[in-house]
Design a protein around this motif. Structure first.
Motif, PDB file in Angstrom:
ATOM      1  N   THR A 131      36.934  15.395  42.510  1.00  0.00           N
ATOM      2  CA  THR A 131      37.491  14.046  42.675  1.00  0.00           C
ATOM      3  C   THR A 131      37.786  13.380  41.332  1.00  0.00           C
ATOM      4  O   THR A 131      38.056  12.190  41.283  1.00  0.00           O
ATOM      5  N   ASP A 132      37.765  14.156  40.259  1.00  0.00           N
ATOM      6  CA  ASP A 132      37.976  13.595  38.922  1.00  0.00           C
ATOM      7  C   ASP A 132      39.399  13.045  38.778  1.00  0.00           C
ATOM      8  O   ASP A 132      40.356  13.600  39.325  1.00  0.00           O
ATOM      9  N   HIS A 133      39.511  11.979  37.996  1.00  0.00           N
ATOM     10  CA  HIS A 133      40.825  11.432  37.669  1.00  0.00           C
ATOM     11  C   HIS A 133      41.624  12.452  36.866  1.00  0.00           C
ATOM     12  O   HIS A 133      41.079  13.129  35.989  1.00  0.00           O
ATOM     13  N   VAL A 134      42.904  12.582  37.154  1.00  0.00           N
ATOM     14  CA  VAL A 134      43.784  13.477  36.410  1.00  0.00           C
ATOM     15  C   VAL A 134      44.945  12.675  35.826  1.00  0.00           C
ATOM     16  O   VAL A 134      45.334  11.642  36.362  1.00  0.00           O
ATOM     17  N   ASP A 135      45.488  13.173  34.703  1.00  0.00           N
ATOM     18  CA  ASP A 135      46.621  12.502  34.082  1.00  0.00           C
ATOM     19  C   ASP A 135      47.922  12.976  34.714  1.00  0.00           C
ATOM     20  O   ASP A 135      47.922  13.715  35.710  1.00  0.00           O
ATOM     21  N   PRO A 140      42.229  16.798  34.171  1.00  0.00           N
ATOM     22  CA  PRO A 140      41.190  15.794  33.963  1.00  0.00           C
ATOM     23  C   PRO A 140      40.975  15.597  32.467  1.00  0.00           C
ATOM     24  O   PRO A 140      41.492  16.358  31.648  1.00  0.00           O
ATOM     25  N   LEU A 141      40.187  14.610  32.125  1.00  0.00           N
ATOM     26  CA  LEU A 141      39.948  14.322  30.722  1.00  0.00           C
ATOM     27  C   LEU A 141      39.329  15.516  30.003  1.00  0.00           C
ATOM     28  O   LEU A 141      39.736  15.878  28.895  1.00  0.00           O
ATOM     29  N   VAL A 322      37.760   6.513  36.990  1.00  0.00           N
ATOM     30  CA  VAL A 322      36.718   6.944  36.061  1.00  0.00           C
ATOM     31  C   VAL A 322      35.539   5.982  36.093  1.00  0.00           C
ATOM     32  O   VAL A 322      34.372   6.389  36.083  1.00  0.00           O
ATOM     33  N   LEU A 323      35.822   4.686  36.167  1.00  0.00           N
ATOM     34  CA  LEU A 323      34.746   3.704  36.265  1.00  0.00           C
ATOM     35  C   LEU A 323      33.925   3.913  37.529  1.00  0.00           C
ATOM     36  O   LEU A 323      32.691   3.841  37.509  1.00  0.00           O
ATOM     37  N   ASP A 324      34.597   4.182  38.642  1.00  0.00           N
ATOM     38  CA  ASP A 324      33.887   4.433  39.896  1.00  0.00           C
ATOM     39  C   ASP A 324      32.979   5.656  39.770  1.00  0.00           C
ATOM     40  O   ASP A 324      31.829   5.653  40.219  1.00  0.00           O
ATOM     41  N   GLN A 325      33.505   6.707  39.171  1.00  0.00           N
ATOM     42  CA  GLN A 325      32.729   7.941  39.029  1.00  0.00           C
ATOM     43  C   GLN A 325      31.523   7.715  38.123  1.00  0.00           C
ATOM     44  O   GLN A 325      30.416   8.175  38.423  1.00  0.00           O
ATOM     45  N   GLN A 326      31.705   6.994  37.020  1.00  0.00           N
ATOM     46  CA  GLN A 326      30.598   6.702  36.124  1.00  0.00           C
ATOM     47  C   GLN A 326      29.546   5.850  36.824  1.00  0.00           C
ATOM     48  O   GLN A 326      28.345   6.064  36.642  1.00  0.00           O
ATOM     49  N   ALA A 327      29.988   4.898  37.628  1.00  0.00           N
ATOM     50  CA  ALA A 327      29.042   4.042  38.345  1.00  0.00           C
ATOM     51  C   ALA A 327      28.212   4.857  39.332  1.00  0.00           C
ATOM     52  O   ALA A 327      27.000   4.676  39.445  1.00  0.00           O
ATOM     53  N   ARG A 328      28.858   5.788  40.044  1.00  0.00           N
ATOM     54  CA  ARG A 328      28.116   6.633  40.987  1.00  0.00           C
ATOM     55  C   ARG A 328      27.126   7.518  40.251  1.00  0.00           C
ATOM     56  O   ARG A 328      25.983   7.698  40.676  1.00  0.00           O
TER      57      ARG A 328
END
Length: 364
Positions: A131-135, A140-141, A322-328
């Motif tokens: 579910t990682d953010h992709v560019d 992903p990063l 990315v913020l959502d993933q870091q928060a989880r």
């Protein structure tokens, strides 16, 4: 430092030391060396705790290695080159025992253009889609994180690079030249050393795990490397010309890595690199939020020319996903907005830099 070690041994609270090392995942790594330095003064409970940690590490390492080799073989069957990063193989190579280096997940490297196909292949082992953010290019990063749908197997991180500043080093130096279903291939020693330095820098020179790996690696392989072994890597990958020398100096400061031998043409570190090295923190006591900010600050200090916009997107104003993933991951509430999060990060950068201004040796 034997005499100092003997004095410290006489004052140790062995139970507290064991718990501290256990929490930092260093008990099987540093415990045996402490037992050796103690020369019989170690408590029986500490010795037993170290041995138990090593046995637990061996079982976990064997499990991770089994899944890693299965994943590598599956990818090879699809024509995808892959290689294990860190993990039990590294632990066995540099510590002589796979139980000495604790791991909880599996890191695999694949080429960028095969990353999506690799993720699809790994799902055949029962993993959920990442579910990682992709560019805009679909990358992903740094990596995709795949979690097992029944939580029976460890997480797998599929990397396409090993540091923010490189896009060719990992592909060209850390992947086998052809598909290797055995997973036995290892990069040239100088490239493996460069990778460990990049991992150390990417983690912000925090704690002792990566620094200890570098020290142990040098004990095993350093004598076989020519002087200035990393000079060629720096010439071939100019985007790494700040980060690798800074990582070498941080490792020299922390575990005695011989900087003059590692980089024969050691460049004079600029102010940014010196500040980054000064931030090396082998005994972190700050909050997780402050440590996370310090890691980002080191990223900004060592970024290559032209990398400012990427740094801001990566550390200060990342995408909402990315913020959502870091928060989880951190089990905390997400910031109200990107701007609120960015303002908080900048404030923490200011706190760190203000603290360093009270230590003049930072600027020398």
């Amino acid at each position: 430092m034997g005499e100092r070690a003997e004095r410290l041994v006489a004052e140790l609270d062995w139970s507290r030391l064991a718990e501290t090392l256990r929490l930092r995942k260093l008990l099987p790594t540093l415990g045996p060396r402490i037992v050796e330095l103690a020369k019989g003064a170690v408590s029986d409970d500490f010795g037993a705790a170290v041995q138990e940690a090593i046995e637990t590490g061996r079982r976990q390492g064997a499990f991770l290695q089994l899944i890693s080799l299965r994943a590598i073989a599956m990818l090879a069957g699809a024509g995808i080159r892959s290689a294990a990063l860190k993990g039990p193989l590294l632990g066995e190579a540099i510590y002589g025992d796979p139980g000495r280096r604790l791991s909880s997940d599996i890191d695999l490297l694949v080429a960028a253009e095969q990353l999506q196909a690799a993720a699809a292949g790994i799902r055949g082992l029962g993993y959920d889609a990442p579910t990682d953010h992709v560019d805009e290019s679909g990358l992903p990063l740094l990596h995709f994180v795949l979690l097992h749908e029944r939580e029976e197997l460890p997480p797998i991180e599929l990397h396409w690079r090993v540091h923010w500043y490189e896009q060719g080093f990992a592909r060209e130096r850390l992947l086998p030249p052809a598909v290797d279903p055995t997973g036995a291939w290892r990069p040239a020693p100088v490239d493996e050393l460069a990778a460990l330095l990049l991992f150390y820098a990417r983690d912000g020179f925090i704690d002792l795990r990566m620094a200890t790996d570098l020290g142990a690696w040098w004990d095993v392989y350093g004598a076989d490397l020519p002087s200035g072994a990393l000079d060629g890597v720096l010439r071939a990958y100019p985007a790494l010309e700040r980060v690798i020398p800074a990582a070498v100096k941080a490792a020299e400061k922390t575990v005695g890595l011989p900087a003059a031998q590692v980089i024969g043409e050691m460049p004079k570190l600029g102010l940014r690199e010196r500040v980054a090295v000064r931030l090396a923190n082998p005994n972190p006591r700050s909050s997780q939020s402050q440590l996370y900010a310090d890691v980002g600050l080191i990223d900004g200090l060592l970024m290559p020319s032209g990398g400012f916009a990427a740094f801001v997107r990566r550390q200060v104003l990342p995408p909402a996903e990315v913020l959502d993933q870091q928060a989880r991951h951190a089990s905390r509430l997400r910031a109200r907005s990107q701007l609120a999060r960015g303002a908080g990060i900048l404030a923490r950068y200011t706190v760190t830099l203000a603290r360093l201004m009270h230590t003049p040796e930072t600027l020398r």
